[in-house]
Scaffold this motif. Structure first.
Motif, PDB file in Angstrom:
ATOM      1  N   GLN A  89       0.832  -1.203   0.000  1.00 23.12           N
ATOM      2  CA  GLN A  89       0.000   0.000   0.000  1.00 23.12           C
ATOM      3  C   GLN A  89       0.869   1.256   0.000  1.00 23.12           C
ATOM      4  N   ILE A  90       1.896   1.254   0.841  1.00 27.26           N
ATOM      5  CA  ILE A  90       2.786   2.411   0.923  1.00 27.26           C
ATOM      6  C   ILE A  90       3.505   2.630  -0.405  1.00 27.26           C
ATOM      7  N   ASN A  91       3.982   1.547  -0.992  1.00 32.11           N
ATOM      8  CA  ASN A  91       4.650   1.648  -2.289  1.00 32.11           C
ATOM      9  C   ASN A  91       3.702   2.201  -3.349  1.00 32.11           C
ATOM     10  N   ALA A  92       2.438   1.761  -3.312  1.00 26.66           N
ATOM     11  CA  ALA A  92       1.449   2.227  -4.287  1.00 26.66           C
ATOM     12  C   ALA A  92       1.174   3.715  -4.129  1.00 26.66           C
ATOM     13  N   LEU A  93       1.101   4.207  -2.880  1.00 24.43           N
ATOM     14  CA  LEU A  93       0.888   5.639  -2.649  1.00 24.43           C
ATOM     15  C   LEU A  93       1.953   6.471  -3.348  1.00 24.43           C
ATOM     16  N   GLY A  94       3.211   6.122  -3.092  1.00 26.23           N
ATOM     17  CA  GLY A  94       4.300   6.880  -3.696  1.00 26.23           C
ATOM     18  C   GLY A  94       4.334   6.753  -5.201  1.00 26.23           C
ATOM     19  N   LEU A  95       4.049   5.554  -5.715  1.00 26.32           N
ATOM     20  CA  LEU A  95       4.120   5.324  -7.155  1.00 26.32           C
ATOM     21  C   LEU A  95       3.019   6.078  -7.895  1.00 26.32           C
ATOM     22  N   ILE A  96       1.807   6.077  -7.351  1.00 25.14           N
ATOM     23  CA  ILE A  96       0.709   6.814  -7.984  1.00 25.14           C
ATOM     24  C   ILE A  96       1.035   8.296  -8.042  1.00 25.14           C
ATOM     25  N   ASP A  97       1.519   8.846  -6.930  1.00 28.64           N
ATOM     26  CA  ASP A  97       1.869  10.265  -6.893  1.00 28.64           C
ATOM     27  C   ASP A  97       2.958  10.583  -7.915  1.00 28.64           C
ATOM     28  N   GLU A  98       3.953   9.721  -8.010  1.00 31.01           N
ATOM     29  CA  GLU A  98       5.058   9.965  -8.938  1.00 31.01           C
ATOM     30  C   GLU A  98       4.602   9.876 -10.389  1.00 31.01           C
ATOM     31  N   ILE A  99       3.739   8.917 -10.697  1.00 31.90           N
ATOM     32  CA  ILE A  99       3.253   8.784 -12.073  1.00 31.90           C
ATOM     33  C   ILE A  99       2.415   9.996 -12.468  1.00 31.90           C
ATOM     34  N   LEU A 234      -5.752  13.286 -14.732  1.00 30.37           N
ATOM     35  CA  LEU A 234      -5.079  12.929 -13.486  1.00 30.37           C
ATOM     36  C   LEU A 234      -6.044  12.292 -12.485  1.00 30.37           C
ATOM     37  N   ARG A 235      -7.311  12.611 -12.590  1.00 25.70           N
ATOM     38  CA  ARG A 235      -8.312  12.062 -11.667  1.00 25.70           C
ATOM     39  C   ARG A 235      -8.914  10.743 -12.162  1.00 25.70           C
ATOM     40  N   GLU A 236      -8.616  10.373 -13.404  1.00 19.42           N
ATOM     41  CA  GLU A 236      -9.219   9.163 -13.983  1.00 19.42           C
ATOM     42  C   GLU A 236      -9.067   7.928 -13.094  1.00 19.42           C
ATOM     43  N   PRO A 237      -7.854   7.594 -12.622  1.00 19.27           N
ATOM     44  CA  PRO A 237      -7.723   6.364 -11.824  1.00 19.27           C
ATOM     45  C   PRO A 237      -8.579   6.378 -10.562  1.00 19.27           C
ATOM     46  N   ALA A 238      -8.600   7.518  -9.849  1.00 16.90           N
ATOM     47  CA  ALA A 238      -9.360   7.604  -8.599  1.00 16.90           C
ATOM     48  C   ALA A 238     -10.861   7.555  -8.844  1.00 16.90           C
ATOM     49  N   ILE A 239     -11.306   8.046  -9.983  1.00 16.34           N
ATOM     50  CA  ILE A 239     -12.735   8.004 -10.305  1.00 16.34           C
ATOM     51  C   ILE A 239     -13.135   6.609 -10.775  1.00 16.34           C
ATOM     52  N   ALA A 240     -12.277   5.988 -11.576  1.00 12.49           N
ATOM     53  CA  ALA A 240     -12.598   4.662 -12.121  1.00 12.49           C
ATOM     54  C   ALA A 240     -12.579   3.582 -11.043  1.00 12.49           C
ATOM     55  N   VAL A 241     -11.593   3.654 -10.145  1.00 11.70           N
ATOM     56  CA  VAL A 241     -11.451   2.635  -9.087  1.00 11.70           C
ATOM     57  C   VAL A 241     -11.200   3.372  -7.770  1.00 11.70           C
ATOM     58  N   PRO A 242     -12.236   3.978  -7.196  1.00 13.17           N
ATOM     59  CA  PRO A 242     -12.028   4.927  -6.098  1.00 13.17           C
ATOM     60  C   PRO A 242     -11.464   4.350  -4.807  1.00 13.17           C
ATOM     61  N   HIS A 243     -11.710   3.085  -4.521  1.00 11.12           N
ATOM     62  CA  HIS A 243     -11.344   2.550  -3.208  1.00 11.12           C
ATOM     63  C   HIS A 243     -10.251   1.484  -3.265  1.00 11.12           C
ATOM     64  N   SER A 244      -9.484   1.461  -4.330  1.00 14.05           N
ATOM     65  CA  SER A 244      -8.466   0.423  -4.475  1.00 14.05           C
ATOM     66  C   SER A 244      -7.179   0.999  -5.053  1.00 14.05           C
ATOM     67  N   LEU A 245      -6.101   0.927  -4.280  1.00 20.63           N
ATOM     68  CA  LEU A 245      -4.801   1.371  -4.785  1.00 20.63           C
ATOM     69  C   LEU A 245      -4.332   0.472  -5.923  1.00 20.63           C
ATOM     70  N   SER A 246      -4.494  -0.839  -5.751  1.00 22.70           N
ATOM     71  CA  SER A 246      -4.081  -1.754  -6.816  1.00 22.70           C
ATOM     72  C   SER A 246      -4.937  -1.556  -8.057  1.00 22.70           C
ATOM     73  N   PHE A 258       1.191   2.690 -22.511  1.00 24.27           N
ATOM     74  CA  PHE A 258       2.057   2.993 -23.650  1.00 24.27           C
ATOM     75  C   PHE A 258       2.794   4.321 -23.506  1.00 24.27           C
ATOM     76  N   ILE A 259       2.435   5.156 -22.510  1.00 23.12           N
ATOM     77  CA  ILE A 259       3.139   6.430 -22.330  1.00 23.12           C
ATOM     78  C   ILE A 259       3.999   6.441 -21.067  1.00 23.12           C
ATOM     79  N   LEU A 260       3.985   5.366 -20.292  1.00 19.83           N
ATOM     80  CA  LEU A 260       4.636   5.399 -18.985  1.00 19.83           C
ATOM     81  C   LEU A 260       6.119   5.061 -19.021  1.00 19.83           C
ATOM     82  N   GLY A 261       6.609   4.508 -20.115  1.00 19.24           N
ATOM     83  CA  GLY A 261       8.043   4.273 -20.240  1.00 19.24           C
ATOM     84  C   GLY A 261       8.615   3.465 -19.091  1.00 19.24           C
ATOM     85  N   LYS A 262       9.625   4.037 -18.415  1.00 19.32           N
ATOM     86  CA  LYS A 262      10.341   3.321 -17.356  1.00 19.32           C
ATOM     87  C   LYS A 262       9.444   2.961 -16.182  1.00 19.32           C
TER      88      LYS A 262
END
Length: 402
Positions: A89-99, A234-246, A258-262
């Motif tokens: 969960q912690i890793n997902a928080l940081g990764l979502i913010d960074e993306i 930027l809000r698409e992920p939170a709207i599409a799946v509001p209660h799940s980090l995964s 296709f745009i996320l590269g590394k």
């Protein structure tokens, strides 16, 4: 009233620009994932994750586990096990913010490199310099950059300064928008104590400014696969799946892959970490140990295929089916996509060269999963691997079974 000072955990992005000679240069921009002083004091996080060098937050899963452990040590998990914080969960928080930061960077590179400056000019026209500065300063005080937190400069000095030749005022506007997105994300709510913007909203024009910031982007060029304005994207992920980090990471993978590269590999790793933690565990101990018995194998007869007369005189040439058909299409100036469309003169040519057999690689029906995995990894035009098979029959796209 004293502000609730915070620590920050830094993220880094690499922006590739061209200088006046047309050469590429790497331009590192610091991106900060904010954590309040209260949370840091409470959980006694290690100083190493609050680096001023711009290191990525939770550079590996071990750092995420250490962070989660610090939080769990202060929680009554015996009576309330559901409050346990997991590294995934912690890793997902940081990764979502960074993306999300990375998507904004892509917008600047591909759509409008001056978008932050234009947004600030719009806000100044709506609120005036005084209210904008008061809100930005409040943000810097509540969520101070490293230099301000260490008292190397004041909030006012920071606001007037630059970072990597970019005015800090523009960086603060972006950071404030990302903080708002984090607070509005339902999946982030269990961790709200780490980045609560309640005081900022209460004692400044923060909320009104963010609303105008969103309105500004309604009149800007759209972006992304769905051609939404930037804030909506930027809000698409939170709207599409509001209660799940995964679920939000999976949304990014499916829709933005296709745009996320590394970030693709880190995103896949983040999903795997969450799945591993979600596996049901049983405490029944291991099953019985079985020792493999190889008795009798020494007497097993050899089972080679029988030799045939044609094998002795076979001169074989191998062709990758899809590659060869593409080459023939270019050579003959027409689409050649099936095996029955291969010109007879090509087979005659191979015979004249002395070949008596043709081995076509990749003629079996391939697995669609292989193609999807390759696309996830950044190759949108990839085909399935010739060695990842769905069925041992001639592929439909090659003409199918006769």
């Amino acid at each position: 009233m004293k502000s609730n000072f915070t620590h920050v955990v830094q993220l880094s992005l690499t922006k590739i620009e061209k200088n006046s000679q047309g050469k590429k240069r790497s331009h590192e921009m610091l991106r900060e994932f904010h954590i309040s002083r209260h949370a840091r004091d409470k959980y006694k996080f290690e100083d190493s994750i609050f680096s001023s060098a711009g290191n990525v937050i939770f550079a590996n899963f071990h750092a995420s586990r250490q962070f989660a452990q610090k939080m769990n040590e202060k929680r009554n998990l015996v009576n309330y096990p559901e409050q346990a914080v997991r590294a995934g969960q912690i890793n997902a928080l940081g990764l979502i913010d960074e993306i999300l930061h990375y998507v904004i960077e892509l917008y600047r590179e591909q759509v409008d490199n001056e978008i932050n400056r234009k947004a600030l000019q719009w806000l100044l026209a709506q609120f005036g310099q005084e209210e904008i500065d008061e809100t930005l300063l409040r943000f810097i005080q509540d969520f101070p950059p490293v230099a301000v937190y260490r008292r190397e400069m004041s909030a006012e000095e920071y606001l007037k300064s630059t970072t990597k030749e970019v005015p800090n005022r523009l960086l603060v506007i972006e950071e404030m928008a990302l903080l708002w997105l984090a607070n509005k994300n339902p999946a982030f709510s269990p961790f709200l104590e780490l980045f609560n913007d309640a005081d900022l909203e209460k004692f400044s024009k923060y909320n009104q400014i963010i609303q105008e910031f969103s309105l500004f982007f309604e009149n800007q060029p759209p972006f992304g696969p769905k051609q939404h304005n930037l804030i909506e994207m930027l809000r698409e992920p939170a709207i599409a799946v509001p209660h799940s980090l995964s679920g939000q990471l999976q949304y990014m993978l499916d829709n933005w892959g296709f745009i996320l590269g590394k970030y693709l590999y880190r995103l896949l790793g983040g999903l795997d970490l969450i799945k591993e933690e979600d596996k049901m565990r049983f405490a029944f101990g291991p099953g019985p140990t079985r020792v493999t018995d190889f008795k009798g194998l020494a007497d097993e007869p050899e089972r080679f295929s029988p030799d045939k007369d044609w094998m002795l005189s076979l001169i074989l040439i191998a062709k990758s089916a899809l590659v060869w058909l593409d080459q023939l299409s270019g050579k003959y100036g027409r689409r050649i996509t099936r095996l029955d469309q291969i010109p007879d003169e090509e087979l005659d040519r191979l015979a004249r060269w002395g070949f008596t057999g043709l081995w076509l690689i990749g003629i079996w029906q391939r697995s669609s999963a292989s193609k999807k995995i390759k696309q996830y990894c950044g190759n949108p035009e990839a085909e399935s691997s010739a060695y990842s098979l769905f069925d041992y029959k001639v592929a439909d796209e090659l003409g199918g079974e006769a």
